[in-house]
Design a protein around this motif. Structure first.
Motif, short mmCIF file in Angstrom:
data_model
loop_
_atom_site.label_atom_id
_atom_site.label_comp_id
_atom_site.label_asym_id
_atom_site.label_seq_id
_atom_site.Cartn_x
_atom_site.Cartn_y
_atom_site.Cartn_z
N ALA A 68 0.83 -1.20 0.00
CA ALA A 68 0.00 0.00 0.00
C ALA A 68 0.88 1.26 0.00
CB ALA A 68 -0.93 -0.03 1.21
N LEU A 69 0.22 2.40 -0.03
CA LEU A 69 0.91 3.70 -0.17
C LEU A 69 1.99 3.92 0.89
CD1 LEU A 69 -2.28 5.82 -0.86
CD2 LEU A 69 -0.43 5.37 -2.50
N ALA A 70 3.19 4.18 0.39
CA ALA A 70 4.36 4.49 1.23
C ALA A 70 5.09 5.61 0.51
CB ALA A 70 5.25 3.27 1.41
N PRO A 71 5.02 6.82 1.00
CA PRO A 71 5.59 7.97 0.28
C PRO A 71 7.07 7.78 -0.07
CG PRO A 71 4.31 8.71 2.17
CD PRO A 71 4.42 7.21 2.27
N ARG A 121 -2.07 2.77 5.29
CA ARG A 121 -2.65 1.83 6.25
C ARG A 121 -4.14 1.64 5.98
NH1 ARG A 121 1.51 4.13 9.07
NH2 ARG A 121 0.31 5.90 9.82
N ASP A 122 -4.83 2.73 5.67
CA ASP A 122 -6.25 2.64 5.34
C ASP A 122 -6.42 1.86 4.03
OD1 ASP A 122 -9.07 3.35 5.69
OD2 ASP A 122 -8.74 4.61 3.91
N GLN A 123 -5.57 2.13 3.05
CA GLN A 123 -5.65 1.42 1.77
C GLN A 123 -5.44 -0.08 1.98
OE1 GLN A 123 -2.39 1.85 -1.10
NE2 GLN A 123 -3.93 2.18 -2.72
N ALA A 124 -4.51 -0.46 2.83
CA ALA A 124 -4.24 -1.87 3.08
C ALA A 124 -5.48 -2.57 3.65
CB ALA A 124 -3.06 -2.02 4.04
#
Length: 181
Positions: free
Chosen positions: A32-35, A59-62
């Motif tokens: 998931a999103l990790a800048p 975390r929300d995306q996961a």
């Protein structure tokens, strides 16, 4: 002829939920999103403070990723969850599939910036995937470079690629879009 090529392209890029997944199939997810990109200098596996990690949105995306897959699988279950040993993949797997054990698999680690490791790592990852027989669908949370090397597809954060082994080689079934916010 152009119409046939366009139809073939549509079939190859069909979303995974239009594909009849079955026991023994595999879904590879990019974490998931990790800048940012890559990892900071001084990366140490097992020390999340030295790595690029999930953002709050990641975390929300996961969590949404796991729920979306469970809904799409219907009666079929997730048989196992594997992840690369990076914190962002482990966190994605644990948030997406709470209650299921997550097995660290070094063969699915990132080789971004270390392309000399690519061939050996992809060979090891392919052997692990080819050995999966179920029951259920195997979920692997890994990195863009690994998924691209295994499937030819360049997924965005939170996107998945479904594979099935046919006659000893991987067949791409389709992509699973990252869940909407």
């Amino acid at each position: 002829m152009k119409f046939c090529l366009a139809c073939l392209l549509c079939l190859l890029l069909a979303p995974v939920w239009a594909v009849d997944l079955r026991d023994g199939d595999v879904v590879l997810y990019r974490h998931a999103l990790a800048p940012g990109g890559g990892d900071p200098p001084g990366l140490k596996l097992g020390d999340c403070g030295t790595q690029r990690n999930l953002s709050d949105a990641g975390r929300d995306q996961a969590r949404r990723l796991g729920e979306a897959l469970r809904q799409r699988l219907g009666g079929l279950r997730v048989g196992a969850v594997w992840a690369s040993p990076w914190c962002r993949t482990l966190d994605t797997a644990r948030l997406a599939f709470p209650g299921l054990p997550v097995k660290e698999q070094p063969a699915f680690g990132s080789f971004f910036g270390q392309m000399e490791r690519e061939a050996g790592q992809l060979r090891d990852a392919t052997a692990l995937l080819a050995g999966w027989r179920g029951p259920g669908v195997l979920v692997v949370v890994t990195h863009q470079v690994t998924i691209t090397g295994l499937s030819g597809i360049h997924p965005a954060s939170g996107e998945g690629v479904a594979l099935r082994w046919v006659d000893g080689r991987a067949e791409v079934l389709g992509q699973l879009a990252a869940p909407a916010p």
